[in-house]
Design a protein around this motif. Structure first.
Motif, PDB file in Angstrom:
ATOM      1  N   PHE A   3     -16.133  75.330 132.538  1.00 21.43           N
ATOM      2  CA  PHE A   3     -15.320  75.754 133.478  1.00 21.43           C
ATOM      3  C   PHE A   3     -15.088  77.175 133.853  1.00 21.43           C
ATOM      4  O   PHE A   3     -15.352  78.276 132.454  1.00 21.43           O
ATOM      5  CB  PHE A   3     -13.584  75.407 133.181  1.00 21.43           C
ATOM      6  N   VAL A   4     -14.210  77.681 134.096  1.00 20.98           N
ATOM      7  CA  VAL A   4     -14.241  79.275 134.737  1.00 20.98           C
ATOM      8  C   VAL A   4     -13.264  80.188 134.748  1.00 20.98           C
ATOM      9  O   VAL A   4     -12.071  80.071 134.341  1.00 20.98           O
ATOM     10  CB  VAL A   4     -14.897  80.061 136.234  1.00 20.98           C
ATOM     11  N   ALA A   5     -13.393  80.953 133.347  1.00 20.75           N
ATOM     12  CA  ALA A   5     -11.893  81.719 132.887  1.00 20.75           C
ATOM     13  C   ALA A   5     -11.627  83.325 132.931  1.00 20.75           C
ATOM     14  O   ALA A   5     -13.008  83.384 133.294  1.00 20.75           O
ATOM     15  CB  ALA A   5     -11.363  81.707 131.456  1.00 20.75           C
ATOM     16  N   PHE A   6     -11.063  83.730 133.388  1.00 21.54           N
ATOM     17  CA  PHE A   6     -11.242  85.375 133.464  1.00 21.54           C
ATOM     18  C   PHE A   6     -10.280  86.828 132.903  1.00 21.54           C
ATOM     19  O   PHE A   6      -8.974  85.751 132.064  1.00 21.54           O
ATOM     20  CB  PHE A   6     -10.080  85.711 134.918  1.00 21.54           C
ATOM     21  N   GLU A   7     -10.595  86.993 132.433  1.00 18.81           N
ATOM     22  CA  GLU A   7      -9.530  88.556 131.460  1.00 18.81           C
ATOM     23  C   GLU A   7      -8.424  88.677 132.089  1.00 18.81           C
ATOM     24  O   GLU A   7      -7.902  89.188 133.207  1.00 18.81           O
ATOM     25  CB  GLU A   7     -10.785  89.317 131.186  1.00 18.81           C
ATOM     26  N   ARG A   8      -7.850  88.368 131.065  1.00 22.12           N
ATOM     27  CA  ARG A   8      -5.638  88.671 131.226  1.00 22.12           C
ATOM     28  C   ARG A   8      -5.754  90.844 130.230  1.00 22.12           C
ATOM     29  O   ARG A   8      -5.900  90.345 129.580  1.00 22.12           O
ATOM     30  CB  ARG A   8      -5.082  87.590 130.841  1.00 22.12           C
ATOM     31  N   ALA A   9      -4.610  91.219 131.976  1.00 24.49           N
ATOM     32  CA  ALA A   9      -5.051  92.636 131.422  1.00 24.49           C
ATOM     33  C   ALA A   9      -3.838  92.438 130.432  1.00 24.49           C
ATOM     34  O   ALA A   9      -3.368  93.794 129.757  1.00 24.49           O
ATOM     35  CB  ALA A   9      -4.973  93.750 132.571  1.00 24.49           C
ATOM     36  N   LYS A  10      -2.890  92.056 131.009  1.00 20.20           N
ATOM     37  CA  LYS A  10      -1.288  91.907 130.751  1.00 20.20           C
ATOM     38  C   LYS A  10      -0.968  91.006 130.150  1.00 20.20           C
ATOM     39  O   LYS A  10      -1.646  89.465 130.425  1.00 20.20           O
ATOM     40  CB  LYS A  10      -0.494  92.545 131.511  1.00 20.20           C
ATOM     41  N   GLN A  11      -0.040  91.142 129.310  1.00 19.89           N
ATOM     42  CA  GLN A  11       0.387  90.002 128.137  1.00 19.89           C
ATOM     43  C   GLN A  11       1.778  90.019 127.474  1.00 19.89           C
ATOM     44  O   GLN A  11       3.090  91.192 127.860  1.00 19.89           O
ATOM     45  CB  GLN A  11       0.052  89.975 126.403  1.00 19.89           C
ATOM     46  N   GLY A  12       2.888  89.641 127.298  1.00 27.42           N
ATOM     47  CA  GLY A  12       3.685  89.734 127.256  1.00 27.42           C
ATOM     48  C   GLY A  12       4.841  88.409 127.772  1.00 27.42           C
ATOM     49  O   GLY A  12       3.939  87.451 129.149  1.00 27.42           O
ATOM     50  N   THR A  13       6.268  87.649 128.085  1.00 26.08           N
ATOM     51  CA  THR A  13       6.883  86.569 128.472  1.00 26.08           C
ATOM     52  C   THR A  13       6.669  86.928 129.779  1.00 26.08           C
ATOM     53  O   THR A  13       6.587  86.019 130.834  1.00 26.08           O
ATOM     54  CB  THR A  13       7.196  86.389 127.957  1.00 26.08           C
ATOM     55  N   GLY A  14       7.022  88.307 130.137  1.00 27.01           N
ATOM     56  CA  GLY A  14       7.341  88.650 131.363  1.00 27.01           C
ATOM     57  C   GLY A  14       6.685  88.916 132.365  1.00 27.01           C
ATOM     58  O   GLY A  14       5.997  87.902 133.779  1.00 27.01           O
ATOM     59  N   ALA A  15       4.653  89.474 132.142  1.00 28.66           N
ATOM     60  CA  ALA A  15       3.746  89.250 131.952  1.00 28.66           C
ATOM     61  C   ALA A  15       3.132  87.481 132.545  1.00 28.66           C
ATOM     62  O   ALA A  15       3.087  87.546 133.582  1.00 28.66           O
ATOM     63  CB  ALA A  15       2.858  89.796 131.554  1.00 28.66           C
ATOM     64  N   SER A  16       3.418  86.779 131.484  1.00 30.15           N
ATOM     65  CA  SER A  16       3.016  85.368 131.317  1.00 30.15           C
ATOM     66  C   SER A  16       3.848  84.540 132.751  1.00 30.15           C
ATOM     67  O   SER A  16       3.091  83.905 133.202  1.00 30.15           O
ATOM     68  CB  SER A  16       2.807  84.650 130.338  1.00 30.15           C
TER      69      SER A  16
END
Length: 218
Positions: A3-16
């Motif tokens: 499977f393919v995954a991508f980097e996630r720049a932001k974290q936190g409840t709102g960003a998710s």
């Protein structure tokens, strides 16, 4: 499975939350000698992958930034009532470190067993087994043959052969029962009733009448 995954720049409840609105699922990859990585995956592709047994119990090839990483699925957080994956966790695999995993048990041959021919009920008490092994020895499942199971018998852990390099983790239970073949409920109830019937008949039988006395002579 790949499977393919991508980097996630932001974290936190709102960003998710915003990420999920775009059809993506936030996740994390941890373990090994490097820092944890925040990732995101296509939700639809992930949803279909989660329906496959192998996605839960085998080593996965995750492509991230053009590089292949071997990982294991460790945790999935689902929405309480929507068909929505909220978050997913993966663990990197080290070829020299033993894994602790739960793998499914695939039962076969039950329909040809003496237990079924004797109209027994076969209960699969354990459907997955926790094991320890090196990544190269991790089985997708463990096959268990029930073709010789007999009425009233139980199949224990020590009765099956585990793949090479695999040991069971039982948490103190030395030899747990995996499968039990029991008689149907009606048959079990009939046996005690049949045993009790003679005793009941004996109690209910009328006492023999005493012989009549001859009339006294005058």
């Amino acid at each position: 499975m790949k499977f393919v995954a991508f980097e996630r720049a932001k974290q936190g409840t709102g960003a998710s939350r915003r990420l999920r609105h775009t059809g993506r699922t936030p996740g994390i990859v941890y373990g090994g000698t490097v820092e944890p990585s925040l990732i995101e995956l296509d939700h639809n592709a992930l949803w279909h992958a989660l329906k496959k047994e192998a996605f839960h119990s085998s080593i996965l090839d995750m492509e991230l930034n053009g590089k292949s990483n071997q990982v294991l699925l460790r945790d999935v957080q689902m929405h309480p009532y929507k068909p929505l994956v909220l978050h997913i966790d993966f663990q990197r695999v080290d070829a020299n470190t033993k894994l602790h995993m739960k793998v499914p048990l695939h039962y076969s041959g039950e329909e040809n067993s003496p237990a079924i021919k004797d109209k027994s009920l076969v209960n699969h008490i354990v459907t997955e087994l926790e094991i320890s092994c090196l990544p190269k020895d991790l089985p997708e499942f463990i096959a268990v043959d029930l073709s010789k199971l007999t009425k009233g018998a139980s199949l224990h852990l020590k009765d099956i052969t585990l793949p090479k390099g695999v040991t069971a983790v039982t948490h103190g239970k030395t030899n747990p029962v995996l499968v039990a073949a029991v008689a149907p409920a009606g048959e079990e109830e009939a046996a005690p009733a049949a045993e009790a019937a003679p005793a009941a008949d004996a109690k209910a039988a009328p006492a023999k009448a005493a012989p009549a006395k001859a009339p006294a002579k005058k």
